[in-house]
Design an enzyme around this catalytic site. Structure first.
Site, mmCIF file in Angstrom:
data_model
loop_
_atom_site.group_PDB
_atom_site.id
_atom_site.type_symbol
_atom_site.label_atom_id
_atom_site.label_comp_id
_atom_site.label_asym_id
_atom_site.label_seq_id
_atom_site.Cartn_x
_atom_site.Cartn_y
_atom_site.Cartn_z
ATOM 1 N N TYR A 188 0.818 -1.214 0.000
ATOM 2 C CA TYR A 188 0.000 0.000 0.000
ATOM 3 C C TYR A 188 0.848 1.258 0.000
ATOM 4 O O TYR A 188 1.937 1.271 0.552
ATOM 5 C CB TYR A 188 -0.904 0.015 1.237
ATOM 6 C CG TYR A 188 -2.011 -1.004 1.238
ATOM 7 C CD1 TYR A 188 -2.303 -1.784 0.129
ATOM 8 C CD2 TYR A 188 -2.787 -1.195 2.380
ATOM 9 C CE1 TYR A 188 -3.335 -2.719 0.155
ATOM 10 C CE2 TYR A 188 -3.819 -2.122 2.415
ATOM 11 C CZ TYR A 188 -4.077 -2.886 1.295
ATOM 12 O OH TYR A 188 -5.091 -3.815 1.331
ATOM 13 N N THR A 214 -18.573 2.460 -5.219
ATOM 14 C CA THR A 214 -19.618 2.368 -6.239
ATOM 15 C C THR A 214 -21.007 2.242 -5.624
ATOM 16 O O THR A 214 -21.981 2.818 -6.128
ATOM 17 C CB THR A 214 -19.343 1.171 -7.166
ATOM 18 O OG1 THR A 214 -18.026 1.279 -7.696
ATOM 19 C CG2 THR A 214 -20.330 1.134 -8.319
ATOM 20 N N LEU A 215 -21.122 1.516 -4.515
ATOM 21 C CA LEU A 215 -22.430 1.275 -3.904
ATOM 22 C C LEU A 215 -23.007 2.504 -3.200
ATOM 23 O O LEU A 215 -24.150 2.474 -2.748
ATOM 24 C CB LEU A 215 -22.352 0.093 -2.941
ATOM 25 C CG LEU A 215 -22.387 -1.277 -3.624
ATOM 26 C CD1 LEU A 215 -21.884 -2.375 -2.699
ATOM 27 C CD2 LEU A 215 -23.806 -1.593 -4.109
ATOM 28 N N THR A 216 -22.249 3.585 -3.127
ATOM 29 C CA THR A 216 -22.824 4.842 -2.634
ATOM 30 C C THR A 216 -23.737 5.462 -3.679
ATOM 31 O O THR A 216 -24.556 6.331 -3.358
ATOM 32 C CB THR A 216 -21.728 5.861 -2.292
ATOM 33 O OG1 THR A 216 -21.032 6.240 -3.501
ATOM 34 C CG2 THR A 216 -20.727 5.281 -1.290
ATOM 35 N N GLY A 217 -23.552 5.048 -4.935
ATOM 36 C CA GLY A 217 -24.322 5.616 -6.033
ATOM 37 C C GLY A 217 -23.675 6.822 -6.677
ATOM 38 O O GLY A 217 -24.228 7.409 -7.614
ATOM 39 N N CYS A 251 -16.138 -3.516 0.522
ATOM 40 C CA CYS A 251 -17.553 -3.710 0.859
ATOM 41 C C CYS A 251 -18.465 -2.693 0.180
ATOM 42 O O CYS A 251 -19.682 -2.891 0.121
ATOM 43 C CB CYS A 251 -17.736 -3.642 2.373
ATOM 44 S SG CYS A 251 -16.716 -4.845 3.262
ATOM 45 N N LEU A 252 -17.871 -1.609 -0.330
ATOM 46 C CA LEU A 252 -18.633 -0.631 -1.105
ATOM 47 C C LEU A 252 -18.207 -0.627 -2.569
ATOM 48 O O LEU A 252 -18.625 0.241 -3.335
ATOM 49 C CB LEU A 252 -18.472 0.773 -0.505
ATOM 50 C CG LEU A 252 -19.074 0.985 0.886
ATOM 51 C CD1 LEU A 252 -18.804 2.410 1.369
ATOM 52 C CD2 LEU A 252 -20.568 0.701 0.886
ATOM 53 N N GLY A 253 -17.369 -1.587 -2.946
ATOM 54 C CA GLY A 253 -16.946 -1.670 -4.341
ATOM 55 C C GLY A 253 -16.291 -0.394 -4.829
ATOM 56 O O GLY A 253 -16.740 0.199 -5.815
#
Length: 346
Positions: free
Chosen positions: A53, A240-243, A235-237
Site C-alpha cells: 500500500y 460504487t455502492l454509494t451511487g 464492501c462498497l466496491g
C-alpha cells in the site's frame, strides 16, 4: 462498538475495521492520522495495512501506508490495545518488477517483507500477518474462468506456511491469515497445518459486498465448519455502492475518477445493480453506503467489515452503519435484486 473473538485465536476484533490503502495516495499523512484518531475513538481496534500500500501501487509510494500508520502508532502510544494486520505480497500479477526482484512467498522474501513492515510500523510484532494473494495462478482480483496449468508453483504452500511459522515462534507474528484465497487454498493450508504441526490460518481477507457475494459459494461453508472467518474488504466496491458514479458521474477526487485502470465495478450490469440497490435504500430512508455495509456486517461468517474512506465525512457515515439493522422487507428486496444481478463484479 461491537467486538468479535476470532476462532482459534485470542484476537478480539472490532466488527468494523479500518482499511488504509488510500493512505499515501489519496490521503496525506495528516489525513491518515485524523482517520486513525477518529476510528480508534469510536472503538475500532483493527487496523489493516499491507507492504504494497497505497493503491494503485507505485515504486515511489510503496510502503507509505505503513510508514504513516507507524508514525501514528509511535505518537499514540497504545500499541497493545490495537490489532495491527499487515500483508506480504505475492508474485507480481502484472508483469512488473514488484517490490522485490524475486517476489516469491518463500522464507527469504517473507523475512525481508516482515522486517521492512515492522520497521515502517515501528513495532516489534504484528497481531495478524496475511499472505496478500496466492503464489499459484488462480482466480482473484476479479479474474473469471479458470486457467488450467500442469506446472506446480515455484514455492509450495508448505514452504510458505513453514516460513511464517518460524516468525510466529520468534514472536514477530501472533497469528497468520490469507487474502484473496480460494476454498482449495484455505483447506490446503489447514491440512498442512494439521499434518506438519504448524500454525493454522485464522482469517481470510477477501472481497465481499452486494456486488460480489461469491464468498457465499464454497468459502462460507469452509468458514462455518473450519472457523476461518472473513475480514471483508471492498464492501462498497470502491465507493460504487454509494451511487456516486451512477449515470456516468465522475466526482472530483473519487477513486474511479482518478484511476481509470480500475474497471472492476464499472460494467453495465454492475451499474444496473447499483441503481437498484440505491433505489431500495432511498425508498426505505436509508443511506446507500450504510445499507451496503450493514448487509456485510450481518453475515455470520464475517468477523470484521473493513472500511475505506478518503474523507472524514465518509468515515463517519461508514462507522454509523454499525447502528443500522436491516428490516426483513429491505433484505427481501436486496435478495430480489441479487437474483437478477448475481455477482456482477466478482
Amino acid at each position: 462498538m461491537q467486538y468479535h473473538r476470532i476462532p482459534h485465536s485470542s484476537l478480539e476484533v472490532s466488527t468494523l475495521g479500518l482499511g488504509t490503502m488510500t493512505f499515501g495516495e489519496q490521503n496525506s499523512e495528516a489525513d491518515a492520522h485524523a482517520q486513525l484518531d477518529y476510528a480508534v475513538a469510536q472503538g475500532i481496534n483493527l487496523i489493516d495495512v499491507a507492504e504494497m500500500y497505497p493503491v494503485p501501487p507505485r515504486p515511489e509510494t510503496q510502503g507509505l501506508t505503513e510508514t504513516y500508520v507507524g508514525n501514528w502508532l509511535a505518537k499514540h502510544g497504545s500499541r497493545e490495545k490495537l490489532i495491527i494486520a499487515s500483508k506480504v505480497s505475492g508474485p507480481s500479477r502484472n508483469n512488473d518488477k514488484g517490490i522485490r526482484p524475486d517476489q516469491a512467498l518463500d522464507r527469504k522474501n517473507i523475512r525481508e517483507a516482515l522486517h521492512d513492515s515492522l520497521k515502517r510500523l515501528q513495532t516489534d510484532y504484528l497481531d495478524l500477518y496475511q499472505v496478500h494473494w496466492p503464489q499459484r495462478p488462480t482466480n482473484c482480483f476479479g479474474k473469471l474462468g479458470y486457467s488450467w496449468t500442469d506446472s506446480a508453483p515455484a514455492v509450495s504452500l508448505l514452504d510458505t506456511l513453514d516460513a511464517l511459522a518460524e516468525y510466529q515462534r520468534a514472536g514477530k507474528i501472533r497469528y497468520i491469515g490469507v487474502s484473496n484465497e480460494t476454498a482449495f487454498g484455505v483447506m490446503r493450508y489447514l491440512h498442512l497445518a494439521d499434518k506438519h504441526d504448524l500454525p493454522r490460518i485464522v482469517t481470510i481477507q477477501n472481497p465481499y459486498s452486494l456486488l460480489n457475494r461469491s464468498f457465499e459459494v464454497g468459502l462460507a461453508e469452509v468458514s462455518q465448519y473450519e472457523g476461518v472467518e472473513l475480514l471483508a474488504y471492498s464492501c462498497l466496491g470502491f465507493g460504487t455502492l454509494t451511487g456516486k458514479y451512477l449515470n456516468g458521474a465522475k466526482p472530483a477526487g473519487a477513486r474511479n475518477t482518478l484511476f481509470s485502470r480500475f474497471t472492476r465495478y464499472s460494467g453495465e450490469q454492475t451499474q444496473k445493480a447499483v441503481a437498484a440497490y440505491v433505489d431500495i435504500a432511498r425508498r426505505h430512508g436509508l443511506d446507500p453506503a450504510q445499507m451496503a455495509l450493514a448487509f456485510v456486517r450481518r453475515q455470520p461468517f464475517v468477523a470484521s467489515t473493513l472500511l475505506g474512506a478518503t474523507t472524514m465525512d465518509q468515515l463517519k457515515t461508514n462507522i454509523e452503519s454499525l447502528h443500522l439493522e436491516l428490516s426483513e422487507d429491505v433484505l427481501a428486496e436486496i435478495e430480489a435484486v441479487h437474483q437478477v444481478y448475481t455477482y456482477p463484479a466478482p
